[in-house]
Design a protein around this motif. Structure first.
Motif, short mmCIF file in Angstrom:
data_model
loop_
_atom_site.label_atom_id
_atom_site.label_comp_id
_atom_site.label_asym_id
_atom_site.label_seq_id
_atom_site.Cartn_x
_atom_site.Cartn_y
_atom_site.Cartn_z
N GLY A 9 27.36 11.51 38.64
CA GLY A 9 27.93 11.16 39.93
C GLY A 9 27.17 10.01 40.56
O GLY A 9 26.34 9.37 39.93
N PRO A 10 27.46 9.75 41.81
CA PRO A 10 26.83 8.61 42.48
C PRO A 10 25.32 8.83 42.65
O PRO A 10 24.84 9.95 42.74
CB PRO A 10 27.52 8.57 43.84
CG PRO A 10 28.13 9.90 44.03
CD PRO A 10 28.39 10.46 42.66
N ILE A 11 24.62 7.73 42.68
CA ILE A 11 23.17 7.78 42.90
C ILE A 11 22.92 8.34 44.29
O ILE A 11 23.50 7.90 45.27
CB ILE A 11 22.55 6.38 42.76
CG1 ILE A 11 22.74 5.87 41.34
CG2 ILE A 11 21.09 6.39 43.14
CD1 ILE A 11 22.32 4.44 41.13
N TRP A 12 22.03 9.32 44.38
CA TRP A 12 21.77 9.97 45.66
C TRP A 12 20.41 9.61 46.23
O TRP A 12 20.02 10.07 47.27
CB TRP A 12 21.89 11.49 45.52
CG TRP A 12 21.11 12.05 44.37
CD1 TRP A 12 21.57 12.26 43.10
CD2 TRP A 12 19.74 12.45 44.37
NE1 TRP A 12 20.57 12.77 42.32
CE2 TRP A 12 19.43 12.90 43.07
CE3 TRP A 12 18.74 12.47 45.33
CZ2 TRP A 12 18.17 13.36 42.72
CZ3 TRP A 12 17.48 12.94 44.97
CH2 TRP A 12 17.22 13.37 43.68
N TRP A 13 19.69 8.73 45.53
CA TRP A 13 18.39 8.32 46.04
C TRP A 13 18.39 6.82 46.24
O TRP A 13 19.18 6.08 45.65
CB TRP A 13 17.29 8.72 45.06
CG TRP A 13 17.40 8.00 43.75
CD1 TRP A 13 16.80 6.83 43.39
CD2 TRP A 13 18.20 8.38 42.62
NE1 TRP A 13 17.16 6.46 42.12
CE2 TRP A 13 18.02 7.40 41.62
CE3 TRP A 13 19.05 9.45 42.35
CZ2 TRP A 13 18.66 7.46 40.39
CZ3 TRP A 13 19.67 9.50 41.12
CH2 TRP A 13 19.46 8.52 40.16
N GLU A 14 17.53 6.36 47.08
CA GLU A 14 17.39 4.94 47.35
C GLU A 14 15.92 4.59 47.30
O GLU A 14 15.23 4.61 48.31
CB GLU A 14 17.98 4.60 48.73
CG GLU A 14 19.48 4.70 48.82
CD GLU A 14 20.21 3.69 47.96
OE1 GLU A 14 19.67 2.60 47.69
OE2 GLU A 14 21.33 4.01 47.53
N ASP A 15 15.41 4.32 46.11
CA ASP A 15 14.00 3.94 45.99
C ASP A 15 13.83 2.50 45.53
O ASP A 15 12.73 2.04 45.32
CB ASP A 15 13.26 4.89 45.06
CG ASP A 15 13.79 4.87 43.64
OD1 ASP A 15 14.73 4.11 43.35
OD2 ASP A 15 13.24 5.61 42.81
N GLY A 16 14.95 1.80 45.35
CA GLY A 16 14.89 0.41 44.95
C GLY A 16 14.73 0.20 43.45
O GLY A 16 14.80 -0.93 42.97
N ALA A 17 14.51 1.26 42.69
CA ALA A 17 14.34 1.14 41.25
C ALA A 17 15.69 0.96 40.57
O ALA A 17 16.72 1.40 41.08
CB ALA A 17 13.64 2.38 40.69
N LEU A 18 15.66 0.30 39.42
CA LEU A 18 16.88 0.16 38.63
C LEU A 18 17.36 1.51 38.15
O LEU A 18 16.55 2.39 37.85
CB LEU A 18 16.62 -0.73 37.41
CG LEU A 18 16.29 -2.18 37.67
CD1 LEU A 18 15.89 -2.86 36.36
CD2 LEU A 18 17.48 -2.89 38.28
N ASP A 19 18.67 1.67 38.06
CA ASP A 19 19.23 2.90 37.50
C ASP A 19 19.31 2.70 35.99
O ASP A 19 20.20 2.04 35.48
CB ASP A 19 20.61 3.17 38.09
CG ASP A 19 21.23 4.44 37.53
OD1 ASP A 19 20.51 5.22 36.86
OD2 ASP A 19 22.43 4.66 37.74
N LEU A 20 18.36 3.27 35.28
CA LEU A 20 18.29 3.11 33.83
C LEU A 20 18.83 4.32 33.09
O LEU A 20 18.63 4.46 31.88
CB LEU A 20 16.85 2.83 33.41
CG LEU A 20 16.27 1.54 34.01
CD1 LEU A 20 14.80 1.42 33.68
CD2 LEU A 20 17.04 0.33 33.54
#
Length: 76
Positions: free
Chosen positions: A34-45
């Motif tokens: 599902g959608p990314i639920w965190w916002e830490d600025g890291a790439l979604d790998l």
């Protein structure tokens, strides 16, 4: 895990489809899909091979052969 077990035991396509839907719903609820639920600025790998990410150098240093029974020779 019950839904995953049901997939292996299911006899028809309808039961398999229903069990897969349960597995998917559980993974979404756990944040695995599902959608990314965190916002830490890291790439979604997620769903990338380690060797194709910024972790490639670290991955190359791992002794992966030690983790696979087939590489340990035959039991004698």
């Amino acid at each position: 895990m019950n839904a995953r077990r049901i997939i292996g035991q299911a006899k028809d396509a309808t039961a398999i489809s229903a069990a897969r839907a349960r597995v998917h719903a559980a993974k979404v609820a756990l944040g695995e899909r599902g959608p990314i639920w965190w916002e830490d600025g890291a790439l979604d790998l997620n769903r990338h091979m380690a060797r194709n990410t910024p972790y490639a150098d670290w991955f190359a240093l791992l002794d992966l052969a030690a983790d696979h029974p087939s590489s340990k020779g035959s039991a004698g």
